[in-house]
Write a protein that holds these residues in place. Structure first.
Motif, PDB file in Angstrom:
ATOM      1  N   GLY A  99      69.546  37.035  30.342  1.00 24.70           N
ATOM      2  CA  GLY A  99      69.890  38.342  29.927  1.00 24.70           C
ATOM      3  C   GLY A  99      71.637  38.461  30.128  1.00 24.70           C
ATOM      4  N   GLN A 100      72.105  37.690  31.136  1.00 19.19           N
ATOM      5  CA  GLN A 100      73.508  37.798  31.549  1.00 19.19           C
ATOM      6  C   GLN A 100      74.698  37.300  30.597  1.00 19.19           C
ATOM      7  N   THR A 101      74.000  36.321  29.781  1.00 16.25           N
ATOM      8  CA  THR A 101      74.676  35.677  28.619  1.00 16.25           C
ATOM      9  C   THR A 101      74.568  36.411  27.290  1.00 16.25           C
ATOM     10  N   GLY A 102      74.044  37.661  27.403  1.00 14.37           N
ATOM     11  CA  GLY A 102      74.144  38.393  26.060  1.00 14.37           C
ATOM     12  C   GLY A 102      72.729  38.899  25.472  1.00 14.37           C
ATOM     13  N   THR A 103      72.772  39.866  24.791  1.00 14.50           N
ATOM     14  CA  THR A 103      71.658  40.661  23.943  1.00 14.50           C
ATOM     15  C   THR A 103      70.640  39.785  23.271  1.00 14.50           C
ATOM     16  N   VAL A 104      71.477  38.983  22.475  1.00 23.53           N
ATOM     17  CA  VAL A 104      70.697  38.069  21.345  1.00 23.53           C
ATOM     18  C   VAL A 104      69.933  36.848  22.235  1.00 23.53           C
ATOM     19  N   VAL A 151      58.718  33.058  36.722  1.00 21.10           N
ATOM     20  CA  VAL A 151      59.315  32.252  36.265  1.00 21.10           C
ATOM     21  C   VAL A 151      59.967  32.752  34.859  1.00 21.10           C
ATOM     22  N   SER A 152      59.257  33.721  34.113  1.00 19.49           N
ATOM     23  CA  SER A 152      59.738  34.541  33.146  1.00 19.49           C
ATOM     24  C   SER A 152      60.866  35.252  33.583  1.00 19.49           C
ATOM     25  N   VAL A 153      60.600  36.350  34.707  1.00 13.78           N
ATOM     26  CA  VAL A 153      61.585  37.158  35.300  1.00 13.78           C
ATOM     27  C   VAL A 153      62.748  36.501  35.513  1.00 13.78           C
ATOM     28  N   CYS A 154      62.866  35.470  36.075  1.00 14.67           N
ATOM     29  CA  CYS A 154      64.143  34.690  36.446  1.00 14.67           C
ATOM     30  C   CYS A 154      64.861  34.108  34.962  1.00 14.67           C
ATOM     31  N   ASP A 155      64.136  33.659  34.275  1.00 11.67           N
ATOM     32  CA  ASP A 155      64.632  33.376  32.935  1.00 11.67           C
ATOM     33  C   ASP A 155      65.170  34.445  32.218  1.00 11.67           C
ATOM     34  N   LEU A 165      73.859  24.190  29.965  1.00 11.93           N
ATOM     35  CA  LEU A 165      72.931  24.048  29.084  1.00 11.93           C
ATOM     36  C   LEU A 165      72.591  25.483  28.145  1.00 11.93           C
ATOM     37  N   GLY A 166      73.173  26.559  28.933  1.00 16.10           N
ATOM     38  CA  GLY A 166      72.987  27.691  28.124  1.00 16.10           C
ATOM     39  C   GLY A 166      71.535  28.288  28.447  1.00 16.10           C
ATOM     40  N   MET A 167      71.016  29.072  27.663  1.00 15.68           N
ATOM     41  CA  MET A 167      69.627  29.486  27.741  1.00 15.68           C
ATOM     42  C   MET A 167      68.423  28.430  27.760  1.00 15.68           C
TER      43      MET A 167
END
Length: 457
Positions: free
Chosen positions: A39-44, A30-34, A189-191
Motif C-alpha cells: 500500500g505504501q507504493t500506491g493505490t493501484v 501474511v496478507s496484512v503485511c503484504d 521487486l516491487g509488489m
C-alpha cells in the motif's frame, strides 16, 4: 444454562485456543503485511493485492477446509486412546493435504486467465496476475504444513504451530520489506516481492512442522502405528474427505462472498477497491482470531464426544460461544475507536482513507455475528456436522447477503457501504442459524460417531 456449568471449561478452552489463535492469525498476517507494505507504493498496487487476495483466498480456504477434517477425527480417536486409528489418520491426512495443495495450485493457475474478464480496472489486473501466480504456488507448502498441523492440533498440541507461525511471519515481514523496496541488500521487486516473501515463509513452515511431527518422541507411538507412508487406506481417505470437503465448501461459500464483494468494489474503481482491501484486511484479523477459538471448540467438543460425554461437549461449545462473544465485542469497540487512524497505516491517499473509515464502521458492527458464526462452525465440526452448515452458508451469503448488497450498493446508489451492509445481514443469519443448530444437536441423546469408517483398531 447456568454459568457455573461453563466455568470448568473456560481454562481448558483458553489454553487450547490461544496458540491456535496466534497460529490462525499467521495466515492472515501474511496478507496484512503484504497490504501494508504494498500500500505504501500506491493505490493501484494495493487494489491489485485486493483482487489477487480475493482470488487466491477462495482457493486457499477450500484447502484449509479440507485439511480441517483431520482435527475432529484425531480428537475423537485420541479421546478413545486409539493409537492405530491415529497412525492411519496421520499418514492419510498428510497425504490428502499434500495432494490437495498440488491440485489447488493447478486449479488456481487455470482460473487466472478469467481475471481480465470480470470487469476490473485493466491496470489492476495487470499487476494482480503475476502476484497471484506466485501465491497459488505457495499453496503447496501451505497444505503440507496444514496436514501436519491439523493432526497435532487434534491431539491438543497447539503451541508448536503457533511458534512456527510467529517465526514465519517475522521472516515474511523482513523479506517483504526488503524485496518490495529493495532494502537490506535485496533486489527491488516491487509488489512481487511480497508474493515471493510469502512463498519462502510457507516453505519454512512446512519443513519445520513436518520435522516436529516426524521427529518428536511424544508422537513416536503414532508414527510406529502408521507403518509405511505408502500404506494408504481408501476408506480412511474417504472419511477424511467426507468430513473435510464439506468444510471447505462451506468456507468457499463464506470467503467467496467476501471475494465477490471485492469484485463489486472493483466495479466502483481502484480507489474503492483499495478502501475495501483495508477494511476487509482489518476485519479478517479479528475473524481469524475468533476462528482460533472455533478450532479449540472443535477439539474440545470432538474429544468429549469421543469420550461419550455429551453434556460436557455441549458445555464446551457454549463456553467457546461465550468467550467469542466477549472477544468480538471488545474488537468491535476497538474498531469504532480506531477507524479514523487505521487506514493511514495502509495508504496515504485521503480518498482511500475516507472510504475505508466508513467501511470499518460497518465491520465493527458485524464483529459479534462474524465471531459467533465461526465458533458455531467449529463446535458443529466437533459433532461431525458439516453438511447442513454448508447449506446454511450457501443460502445466507449467496441468496441473501450478495443480492441485498448488490441492490443497496448499485440500485440504491449506496456504493461500497451497501455491499457491506449485505455482508452484515448474511453473517447475522449464519450466526443465528448455527447457534440454533448446535443447541438442537448437542441436546439430543444421539451418541457421537465413535469410529471413522475404514479405520481398524
Amino acid at each position: 444454562m447456568a454459568l457455573s456449568s461453563l466455568r470448568p471449561h473456560i481454562r481448558p478452552t483458553l489454553l487450547l485456543a490461544y496458540p491456535v489463535v496466534l497460529s490462525q492469525l499467521g495466515h492472515i498476517l501474511v496478507s496484512v503485511c503484504d497490504s501494508v507494505v504494498v500500500g505504501q507504493t500506491g493505490t493501484v498496487p494495493l487494489a491489485a493485492v485486493s483482487l489477487g487476495v480475493s482470488v487466491t483466498t477462495v482457493v486457499m480456504m477450500l484447502g484449509l477446509g479440507v485439511s480441517m477434517g483431520i482435527t475432529p477425527l484425531v480428537a475423537a480417536a485420541d479421546g478413545r486412546r486409539d493409537t492405530v486409528a491415529l497412525g492411519q489418520l496421520l499418514v492419510n491426512g498428510v497425504t490428502m493435504s499434500t495432494l490437495a495443495g498440488l491440485a489447488l495450485a493447478g486449479l488456481g493457475w487455470l482460473l487466472l486467465p478469467l481475471l481480465p474478464h470480470i470487469d476490473q480496472p485493466a491496470e489492476v489486473v495487470q499487476l494482480a496476475l503475476p502476484w497471484a501466480r506466485v501465491m497459488f504456488l505457495s499453496l503447496i507448502p501451505l497444505m503440507v504444513f496444514q496436514g501436519f498441523k491439523q493432526f497435532a492440533e487434534g491431539l491438543g498440541l497447539t503451541r508448536q504451530a503457533m511458534q512456527l507461525s510467529v517465526l514465519a511471519n517475522v521472516l515474511n515481514a523482513v523479506l517483504c520489506y526488503g524485496l518490495v523496496f529493495g532494502r537490506l541488500g535485496m533486489p527491488d521487486l516491487g509488489m512481487m516481492g511480497a508474493a515471493w516473501a510469502t512463498l519462502v515463509a510457507r516453505l519454512l513452515m512446512a519443513v519445520l512442522m513436518a520435522a516436529y511431527v516426524l521427529r518428536t518422541p511424544r508422537l513416536a507411538p503414532y508414527r510406529a502405528a502408521a507403518g509405511s507412508w505408502l500404506r494408504l487406506s481408501p476408506a480412511v481417505l474417504g472419511r477424511l474427505l467426507g468430513l473435510g470437503f464439506p468444510i471447505g465448501v462451506q468456507m468457499i461459500f463464506e470467503v467467496g462472498a467476501f471475494a465477490f464483494s471485492a469484485i463489486m468494489a472493483g466495479w466502483l474503481g481502484a480507489t474503492t477497491q483499495a478502501a475495501h482491501q483495508i477494511a476487509i484486511n482489518v476485519a479478517s484479523v479479528t475473524y481469524m482470531a475468533a476462528s482460533g477459538i472455533g478450532a479449540a471448540a472443535t477439539i474440545r467438543v470432538g474429544n468429549l464426544s469421543g469420550l461419550g460425554d455429551r453434556a460436557g461437549a455441549r458445555h464446551a461449545g457454549y463456553t467457546a460461544y461465550l468467550l467469542t462473544f466477549a472477544f468480538m465485542t471488545a474488537m468491535g469497540l476497538l474498531l469504532i475507536a480506531g477507524r479514523q487512524w487505521v487506514p493511514q497505516f495502509y495508504n496515504g491517499d485521503p480518498a482511500v482513507a475516507s472510504q475505508a473509515v466508513g467501511l470499518l464502521l460497518i465491520a465493527a458492527l458485524f464483529q459479534i455475528s462474524d465471531g459467533l458464526q465461526v465458533v458455531g462452525l467449529g463446535a458443529l465440526r466437533g459433532l461431525h456436522d458439516v453438511k447442513v452448515p454448508s447449506v446454511v452458508a450457501l443460502l445466507s451469503y449467496w441468496a441473501a447477503a450478495l443480492p441485498l448488497g448488490y441492490f443497496l450498493g448499485f440500485k440504491l446508489g449506496w456504493g461500497a457501504p451497501g455491499v457491506w451492509v449485505g455482508l452484515l445481514v448474511g453473517l447475522t443469519l449464519v450466526a443465528g442459524l448455527l447457534l440454533y443448530r448446535f443447541g438442537l444437536l448437542s441436546a439430543t441423546a444421539r451418541q457421537p460417531v465413535n469410529e471413522p469408517a475404514g479405520v481398524q483398531r
